[in-house]
Design a protein around this motif. Sequence first.
Motif, short mmCIF file in Angstrom:
data_model
loop_
_atom_site.label_atom_id
_atom_site.label_comp_id
_atom_site.label_asym_id
_atom_site.label_seq_id
_atom_site.Cartn_x
_atom_site.Cartn_y
_atom_site.Cartn_z
N ILE A 142 -7.33 -0.06 3.67
CA ILE A 142 -6.14 -0.77 4.14
C ILE A 142 -6.44 -1.59 5.39
O ILE A 142 -5.90 -2.69 5.57
N GLN A 194 -5.80 3.69 -0.44
CA GLN A 194 -5.71 2.72 0.66
C GLN A 194 -6.23 3.29 1.98
O GLN A 194 -6.56 2.54 2.88
N GLY A 199 0.83 -1.20 0.00
CA GLY A 199 0.00 0.00 0.00
C GLY A 199 0.86 1.24 0.00
O GLY A 199 0.54 2.23 0.65
N ASP A 226 -2.55 -6.31 -2.75
CA ASP A 226 -2.63 -4.86 -2.86
C ASP A 226 -3.54 -4.35 -1.74
O ASP A 226 -4.69 -4.77 -1.63
N ALA A 227 -3.02 -3.45 -0.94
CA ALA A 227 -3.80 -2.91 0.18
C ALA A 227 -5.05 -2.19 -0.29
O ALA A 227 -6.03 -2.11 0.44
N ALA A 228 -5.03 -1.71 -1.52
CA ALA A 228 -6.18 -0.97 -2.05
C ALA A 228 -7.23 -1.88 -2.67
O ALA A 228 -8.16 -1.41 -3.31
#
Length: 164
Positions: A26, A15, A3, A83-85
């Motif tokens: 996140i 995020q 992120g 992926d944190a998003a």
Amino acid sequence: MVGGGTGERFGRPKQYEDLGGGERVIDRSRRVAESVSEGVVVVVPPADADREGGVAGGPTRSASVRAGLAAVPDEAEVICVQDAARPLATEALYGAVVEAVLAGADGAVPGIPVADTIKIVDAARQVVSTPARSDLVAAQTPQAFRADRLRAAHATEAEGTDDA
């Protein structure tokens, strides 16, 4: 969990967007990852590392993944890159990609069918071909890998938009 981006395409760091109820993108991504793993390394923009309890990311996605890999214990056998998003990854999806690696794959990448028509263009932006949608998938995360293979790939310092 990566992120470390600035959210240039989104217009701000996505995020950190609020999903409601005080949970950010996140936070949800991290919560799900923590529920299915022995440890989660969260990579965030350098200015946010202390606040988020994470690792400072780099100037590119690949550099951020390498920063995260440096914090993963050497004894890890399977590493997931998320992926944190992307807060909608489920426990079942994590289980599926990890199981594929444990069953012998070097890596496992979830993909979804592409609904749009895709065009291949040349340097002059002229259409040169149209691949069949049935031949295409959009790569998603989490992506799971044998730790040694992921580390070896990143040791080359190649750049990519994902780890597959």
